[in-house]
Design a protein around this motif. Sequence first.
Motif, mmCIF file in Angstrom:
data_model
loop_
_atom_site.group_PDB
_atom_site.id
_atom_site.type_symbol
_atom_site.label_atom_id
_atom_site.label_comp_id
_atom_site.label_asym_id
_atom_site.label_seq_id
_atom_site.Cartn_x
_atom_site.Cartn_y
_atom_site.Cartn_z
ATOM 1 N N VAL A 73 -1.058 77.075 33.074
ATOM 2 C CA VAL A 73 -2.335 77.345 32.180
ATOM 3 C C VAL A 73 -2.544 76.158 30.915
ATOM 4 N N PHE A 96 -4.401 73.283 32.470
ATOM 5 C CA PHE A 96 -5.556 73.740 32.856
ATOM 6 C C PHE A 96 -6.376 73.613 31.555
ATOM 7 N N VAL A 97 -6.034 74.049 30.315
ATOM 8 C CA VAL A 97 -6.427 73.781 29.005
ATOM 9 C C VAL A 97 -6.344 72.239 28.656
ATOM 10 N N THR A 105 4.082 79.743 35.512
ATOM 11 C CA THR A 105 2.683 80.173 35.252
ATOM 12 C C THR A 105 2.140 79.548 33.966
ATOM 13 N N ALA A 106 2.761 79.830 32.993
ATOM 14 C CA ALA A 106 2.553 79.377 31.591
ATOM 15 C C ALA A 106 2.389 77.667 31.540
ATOM 16 N N LEU A 163 -12.146 78.345 39.212
ATOM 17 C CA LEU A 163 -11.978 79.502 38.752
ATOM 18 C C LEU A 163 -12.763 80.490 39.455
#
Length: 232
Positions: free
Chosen positions: A171, A174-175, A167-168, A191
Amino acid sequence: MNKATVKYAFLKSLPVMAGYTALGTGFGVLLSSKGYSFWWAILMSITIYAGSMQYVGVNLLAGGASVISTALMTLMVNARHIFYGISMIDSYRDMGWRKWYAIFGLTDETYSIVCSDSDLPPGVNKKNYIFILSLMNQFYWIFGSFFGAFLGNTLSFNSMGIDFSMTALFVVIFVEQWEKNKQHLPAILGLAVSTVCLIVFGADNFLIPSMTGNVIGLFLLRNKMRKEGNCL
């Protein structure tokens, strides 16, 4: 397979090497904590090669899940590959025998790199580049899985929280994509649709509806995003 292509693919794969080695190690440790040997980690990483599904698969194996339950879970977890894989049809066209492995080896990270490389340096063959990049990325994952499983079978420590590492990674991806692209419409769409589906369908059932809503939205907005330089 000229040196320029191999070198460029290796350099572009370095961030993935760091991530996959760490995440693969986490998967191997988690798998070994359930009593499986490192051979299971290697076999799963060669044949399945789907990071998030492999993490989920650990609990499915340990819990004795049925074939039907496993198939449905795999569909829900990996459904996104169908949607973004469609956008790679032109890139993978005329790759010959390399195409079949490139399709199998298309992960979120490989997709992100290929999409960001619209202008390749002189001397770099695009088809060979995609193939080599995919191959290198899977090798990193296999190595990490083996190392983690070997470590987990050798040392004893608490593996709680390791399953959150995937999951990290999402993220972070995405960033990174948000910072690289000036057009944020795909991210905002994802989103918004996912949030609505989470509220309406709940945490256990929102994945497929959100993926369906996202692909419909991307399809309707594809011409606008192509003009903005998005990989669609």
